[in-house]
Design an enzyme around this catalytic site. Structure first.
Site, PDB file in Angstrom:
ATOM      1  N   ASP A   1      77.248  22.978  27.266  1.00  7.64           N
ATOM      2  CA  ASP A   1      76.318  21.922  27.417  1.00  7.64           C
ATOM      3  C   ASP A   1      75.411  21.689  26.315  1.00  7.64           C
ATOM      4  OD1 ASP A   1      75.250  20.052  29.868  1.00  7.64           O
ATOM      5  OD2 ASP A   1      73.558  21.127  29.350  1.00  7.64           O
TER       6      ASP A   1
ATOM      7  N   TYR B   1      67.223  15.884  26.540  1.00  5.73           N
ATOM      8  CA  TYR B   1      67.652  14.639  26.764  1.00  5.73           C
ATOM      9  C   TYR B   1      66.674  13.729  26.438  1.00  5.73           C
ATOM     10  CZ  TYR B   1      70.705  16.563  30.187  1.00  5.73           C
ATOM     11  OH  TYR B   1      71.591  17.435  31.086  1.00  5.73           O
TER      12      TYR B   1
ATOM     13  N   HIS C   1      81.383  23.554  34.871  1.00  6.30           N
ATOM     14  CA  HIS C   1      80.288  23.212  33.800  1.00  6.30           C
ATOM     15  C   HIS C   1      79.743  25.036  33.431  1.00  6.30           C
ATOM     16  CE1 HIS C   1      76.628  21.410  32.155  1.00  6.30           C
ATOM     17  NE2 HIS C   1      76.183  22.515  32.550  1.00  6.30           N
TER      18      HIS C   1
END
Length: 378
Positions: A174, A307, A357
């Site tokens: 990730d 982000y 994930h």
């Protein structure tokens, strides 16, 4: 170790723990939407089950288990960085930096430590270093908003220097899959190899005709899932990348808001989809990780670092020349032809029927076997 490193012990205040349970006991859930399914978020019936599970989770027992993992803090440019550090007794052990993502934490790798530091037979052994990303968990409070992957990479390379490791390998998933190859670009002469699970930091929704023409059938399926993600699941990225403070304010005052925000991804990103988060990832992680975010009030700062950084999306970096390996589990979307544009890929493993994930939690042995095979080849 460097004098700037301080031992860290986890102990949440009794009042904080009591406050969490008061809030969970006073939960006010909405009326369920017609159908009450996963199409629009976590179903109310599932949310109630998760609230009950969190309320029953023994945080103090979890703290005692985690106390067996040596943890420390250090500081870079005014930012506290928390990390776990466990050395192997093997003289030939390879220093290994493990980097987590969102909505995870350093807890993703805790279950791998013993197998990495004390392997059976002649398997490669590792000295393990697991930092918490800036703004995540105990790497808080966030001192600055300027934490692109290049700066995180430089800080983690400096961490390895402070621990006395001149040469080391890196593994990540990730956000960690973006930071790991960036460390290779920051100090290529020091990085033995880079190993990632999932896409190598790139998020590609469109491909040129030449690349599309050479895709394998399973890679076409990965692109199909990317398009579905962009249509149905992109909202969390929009919010975290543009309004991290808004998200942080909401979940800092409501444990159920924190739970719902993360539970949705626990379920959507693990494999198989039918498994509950506890079945796929383990109760220690799903509730311990929720507690970590809750007690540190770090949802907003994690969103800002993970982000909301300028230049985080779309830029194609330079190839560092560092040998790089990737393993793609069933939920992953990595495309080798894309990864090869900016990485020296020497090993690529596609797993079609297992894993998601959270690879270190879902398929720890397969992840570790692939990592060891890569390190052995170097």
């Amino acid at each position: 170790m460097d004098d700037d490193i301080t031992p860290f012990s986890l102990r949440i205040d009794d009042g904080e723990l009591a406050d969490l349970h008061r809030r969970l006991d006073a939960t006010r859930l909405p009326d369920a939407l017609p159908g009450d399914d996963w199409a629009f978020g976590v179903p109310v019936t599932e949310l109630q089950r998760a609230v009950d599970g969190w309320g029953a989770f023994d945080w103090r027992a979890f703290e005692r288990r985690l106390a067996d993992v040596p943890q420390f803090t250090t500081e870079f440019d005014g930012q506290r960085i928390h990390f776990a550090h466990v050395r192997s007794e093997r003289a030939d052990a390879v220093p290994l930096l493990l980097i987590h993502g969102w909505p995870g934490s350093f807890l993703e790798f805790v279950g791998l430590i013993d197998r990495m530091t004390d392997p059976v037979g002649d398997e490669p052994a590792f000295h393990v270093v697991i930092p918490s990303l800036p703004g995540f968990g105990f790497s808080t409070p966030l001192a600055s908003l300027d934490w692109p992957t290049s700066r995180i990479a430089a800080a983690f390379a400096e961490l390895m220097s402070r621990l006395g490791y001149e040469r080391f390998a890196v593994q990540g998933g990730d956000i960690g899959a973006g930071v790991a190859p960036e460390i290779g670009r920051v100090c290529p002469e020091r990085v033995i190899g880079v190993h990632v699970n999932g896409a190598l930091g790139e998020f590609v929704s469109e491909l040129d005709d030449a690349t599309t023409a050479v895709l394998q059938p399973f890679e076409h399926d990965r692109m199909r899932r990317v398009h579905e993600f962009m249509q149905n699941e992109f909202a969390y990225i929009s919010l975290q990348s543009t309004r991290p403070a808004l998200l942080g304010a909401m979940v800092a005052d409501s444990p159920v808001a924190q739970l719902a925000w993360m539970w949705d991804k626990y379920r959507a990103w693990s494999h198989p989809l039918e498994a509950t988060p506890e079945e796929a990832l383990g109760a220690d992680f799903v509730f311990g990780n929720l507690g970590l975010y809750w007690f540190t009030r770090s949802a907003g700062s994690a969103a800002a670092v993970g982000y909301a950084q300028q230049g985080a999306w779309g830029a194609e970096p330079q190839d560092s020349g560092v040998p790089t390996a990737a393993i793609q589990f069933a939920h992953d979307i990595g495309i080798r032809a894309v990864a090869e544009r900016s990485n020296t890929i020497v090993r690529w493993t596609d797993v079609h029927d297992r894993g998601g994930h959270f690879a270190a939690l879902e398929e720890p042995e397969m992840l570790l076997d692939d990592l060891r095979a890569f390190i052995r080849s170097l």
